[in-house]
Enzyme design. Structure first.
Site, PDB file in Angstrom:
ATOM      1  CB  ILE A  45      98.919   8.126 -21.614  1.00 16.96           C
ATOM      2  CG1 ILE A  45     100.380   7.996 -22.017  1.00 16.96           C
ATOM      3  CG2 ILE A  45      98.389   6.812 -21.060  1.00 16.96           C
ATOM      4  CD1 ILE A  45     101.320   7.760 -20.848  1.00 16.96           C
ATOM      5  CG  ASN A 102      84.803   4.012 -17.626  1.00 19.61           C
ATOM      6  OD1 ASN A 102      83.761   3.779 -18.225  1.00 19.61           O
ATOM      7  ND2 ASN A 102      85.970   4.132 -18.251  1.00 19.61           N
ATOM      8  CB  VAL A 111      92.712   6.339 -12.449  1.00 18.59           C
ATOM      9  CG1 VAL A 111      93.269   7.410 -11.517  1.00 18.59           C
ATOM     10  CG2 VAL A 111      93.798   5.826 -13.394  1.00 18.59           C
ATOM     11  CG  HIS A 115      89.002   9.636 -14.684  1.00 19.21           C
ATOM     12  ND1 HIS A 115      89.155   8.864 -13.557  1.00 19.21           N
ATOM     13  CD2 HIS A 115      88.884   8.774 -15.719  1.00 19.21           C
ATOM     14  CE1 HIS A 115      89.149   7.588 -13.902  1.00 19.21           C
ATOM     15  NE2 HIS A 115      88.972   7.495 -15.205  1.00 19.21           N
ATOM     16  CG  HIS A 117      87.347   8.666 -20.130  1.00 21.09           C
ATOM     17  ND1 HIS A 117      88.573   8.124 -20.466  1.00 21.09           N
ATOM     18  CD2 HIS A 117      87.003   8.081 -18.961  1.00 21.09           C
ATOM     19  CE1 HIS A 117      88.940   7.246 -19.532  1.00 21.09           C
ATOM     20  NE2 HIS A 117      88.003   7.200 -18.610  1.00 21.09           N
TER      21      HIS A 117
HETATM   22  P1  5GP Z   1      89.577   4.687 -16.413  1.00 21.56           P
HETATM   23  O1  5GP Z   1      89.919   3.381 -17.093  1.00 21.56           O
HETATM   24  O2  5GP Z   1      89.913   4.653 -14.939  1.00 21.56           O
HETATM   25  O3  5GP Z   1      88.187   5.181 -16.682  1.00 21.56           O
HETATM   26  O4  5GP Z   1      90.511   5.761 -17.110  1.00 21.56           O
HETATM   27  C1  5GP Z   1      91.839   5.983 -16.753  1.00 21.56           C
HETATM   28  C2  5GP Z   1      92.513   6.604 -17.961  1.00 21.56           C
HETATM   29  O5  5GP Z   1      93.752   7.143 -17.535  1.00 21.56           O
HETATM   30  C3  5GP Z   1      92.821   5.607 -19.080  1.00 21.56           C
HETATM   31  O6  5GP Z   1      92.144   5.992 -20.266  1.00 21.56           O
HETATM   32  C4  5GP Z   1      94.345   5.685 -19.218  1.00 21.56           C
HETATM   33  O7  5GP Z   1      94.790   5.604 -20.554  1.00 21.56           O
HETATM   34  C5  5GP Z   1      94.662   7.028 -18.591  1.00 21.56           C
HETATM   35  N1  5GP Z   1      96.001   7.102 -18.007  1.00 21.56           N
HETATM   36  C6  5GP Z   1      96.567   6.198 -17.142  1.00 21.56           C
HETATM   37  N2  5GP Z   1      97.808   6.598 -16.809  1.00 21.56           N
HETATM   38  C7  5GP Z   1      98.017   7.774 -17.469  1.00 21.56           C
HETATM   39  C8  5GP Z   1      99.135   8.679 -17.512  1.00 21.56           C
HETATM   40  O8  5GP Z   1     100.174   8.492 -16.885  1.00 21.56           O
HETATM   41  N3  5GP Z   1      98.987   9.790 -18.282  1.00 21.56           N
HETATM   42  C9  5GP Z   1      97.843  10.042 -19.005  1.00 21.56           C
HETATM   43  N4  5GP Z   1      97.816  11.160 -19.735  1.00 21.56           N
HETATM   44  N5  5GP Z   1      96.780   9.217 -18.968  1.00 21.56           N
HETATM   45  C10 5GP Z   1      96.875   8.094 -18.222  1.00 21.56           C
END
Ligand code: 5GP
Ligand code: ZN
Length: 131
Positions: A45, A102, A111, A115, A117
């Protein structure tokens, strides 16, 4: 919550407080890129590159790369195969791309549903430097 997968697939877990589980349940809309029985890929997003896709297992069970690699090595491998397939499908294979997993606060993980990226589509900056 635990639910049996279809066609004898391993059970998946879900957390009602997890944003990715809500996306998997269709409660939060997302832009799908690839789907398989155990993996879902969708656009981030808040993209950090021209192409930024998240690749997640359908189960909430594993918080990070180390957990999924220990708990279900085949699923971990599938996550990486799907990430590479996303990159190929998005036209990133020739120019190159980055897969980021991450882990924890200092890495900026927000999150805790593992996941990958997939980032690319333009030259990427260096990584790892403190902000
Ligand atoms: P992290 O920071 O945990 O490695 O990555 C989490 C990712 O989830 C972030 O890049 C963030 O932009 C994405 N994200 C969080 N909420 C949402 C959402 O509701 N929809 C989408 N498509 N991505 C999200
Ligand atoms: Zn989850």
């Amino acid at each position: 919550m635990t639910a049996s997968g279809e066609s004898g697939a391993p059970a998946t877990t879900s957390d009602p407080d997890c944003v990715f589980c809500s996306i998997l349940a269709g409660k939060i809309p997302s832009a799908a890129v690839r789907e398989s029985e155990r993996i879902y890929a969708f656009r981030d997003i808040a993209p950090q590159a021209a192409v930024h896709v998240l690749v997640i297992p359908r189960t909430h069970e594993y918080a990070n790369a180390g957990e999924i690699a220990s708990g279900d090595p085949e699923l971990a491998a599938e996550l990486l195969r799907e990430a590479a397939a996303v990159a190929k499908g998005e036209g990133l294979a020739e120019g190159g791309y980055r897969i980021v997993l991450n882990t924890g606060h200092h890495a900026g993980q927000t999150v805790y549903h593992v996941h990958a990226h997939v980032l690319g589509g333009e030259p990427l900056g260096r990584f790892g430097a403190p902000e």
